[in-house]
Design an enzyme around this catalytic site. Structure first.
Site, PDB file in Angstrom:
ATOM      1  N   ILE A 101      31.144  34.173  30.831  1.00 46.21           N
ATOM      2  CA  ILE A 101      31.004  35.395  30.044  1.00 46.21           C
ATOM      3  C   ILE A 101      31.396  35.130  28.593  1.00 46.21           C
ATOM      4  O   ILE A 101      32.219  34.256  28.319  1.00 46.21           O
ATOM      5  CB  ILE A 101      31.856  36.528  30.680  1.00 46.21           C
ATOM      6  CG1 ILE A 101      31.655  37.867  29.963  1.00 46.21           C
ATOM      7  CG2 ILE A 101      33.315  36.142  30.789  1.00 46.21           C
ATOM      8  CD1 ILE A 101      32.268  39.061  30.714  1.00 46.21           C
ATOM      9  N   CYS A 102      30.802  35.880  27.693  1.00 47.33           N
ATOM     10  CA  CYS A 102      31.105  35.875  26.265  1.00 47.33           C
ATOM     11  C   CYS A 102      30.694  34.545  25.629  1.00 47.33           C
ATOM     12  O   CYS A 102      29.535  34.202  25.610  1.00 47.33           O
ATOM     13  CB  CYS A 102      32.576  36.205  26.045  1.00 47.33           C
ATOM     14  SG  CYS A 102      32.986  36.647  24.336  1.00 47.33           S
TER      15      CYS A 102
END
Length: 182
Positions: A101-102
């Site tokens: 994620i991110c």
């Protein structure tokens, strides 16, 4: 045997690690948080101290587990951690499952895991998803790799991981218990 392993380095994004760990455990996913720092205490990017379940040297088996990378400024440390990179490459060679994620999906991009796959990451970093097709949703699963855009998508991301590991009904049950609409 763990079903999911979440790796931590100093500078990780707290929401992306703690929310994901919490939701996976709510969903009955046997999950371990593993420190890559050599110590159990890991400091997040907003100076929140998290005590990992174990350090990397204590991890004995990751076969069959989904390997999860939270983002944040610590992503640069993930990219330099040779033992982690070796583990990721081996897991990939054996068709293992991954999630990030991110900023962390850029690790998979730089390792070549995203070639011809649809993926997402933090919007300013999309150029680092080498050879990937950039998705239009906030969380994407393409075959064995799940990616998500950032802190605000942590719950959605974690519920997707529960769905992959435990099934849609378990993910819906966890979402309902958290008053989250899926």
């Amino acid at each position: 045997m763990y079903e999911a392993i979440l790796f931590l380095v100093d500078g990780f994004e707290e929401i992306e690690a703690v929310a994901v760990l919490d939701i996976l455990r709510r969903g009955g996913v046997k999950t371990a948080s593993v420190s890559l720092t050599g110590k159990h205490d890991v400091i997040g990017s907003h100076l929140i101290l998290v005590k990992a379940d174990m350090i990397l040297d204590e991890l004995q088996d990751n076969h069959g587990a989904m390997l999860i990378l939270p983002g944040g400024p610590g992503t640069s440390k993930l990219k330099k951690h040779e033992l982690l990179l070796e583990m990721l490459r081996n897991h990939y060679a054996h068709g293992g499952k991954f999630a990030a994620i991110c900023a962390a999906p850029t690790v998979f991009g730089e390792l070549g895991f995203l070639k011809d796959k649809t993926a997402v990451c933090y919007p300013t970093m999309e150029g680092r998803l080498q050879a990937a097709h950039i998705g239009i949703t906030t969380t994407v699963t393409d075959e064995n790799i799940t990616t998500s855009k950032g802190p605000g998508t942590s719950i959605e991301f974690a519920l997707e991981l529960v769905r992959i590991i435990k099934g849609g009904s378990e993910a819906a049950k966890v979402a309902d218990g958290m008053l989250w609409q899926i």
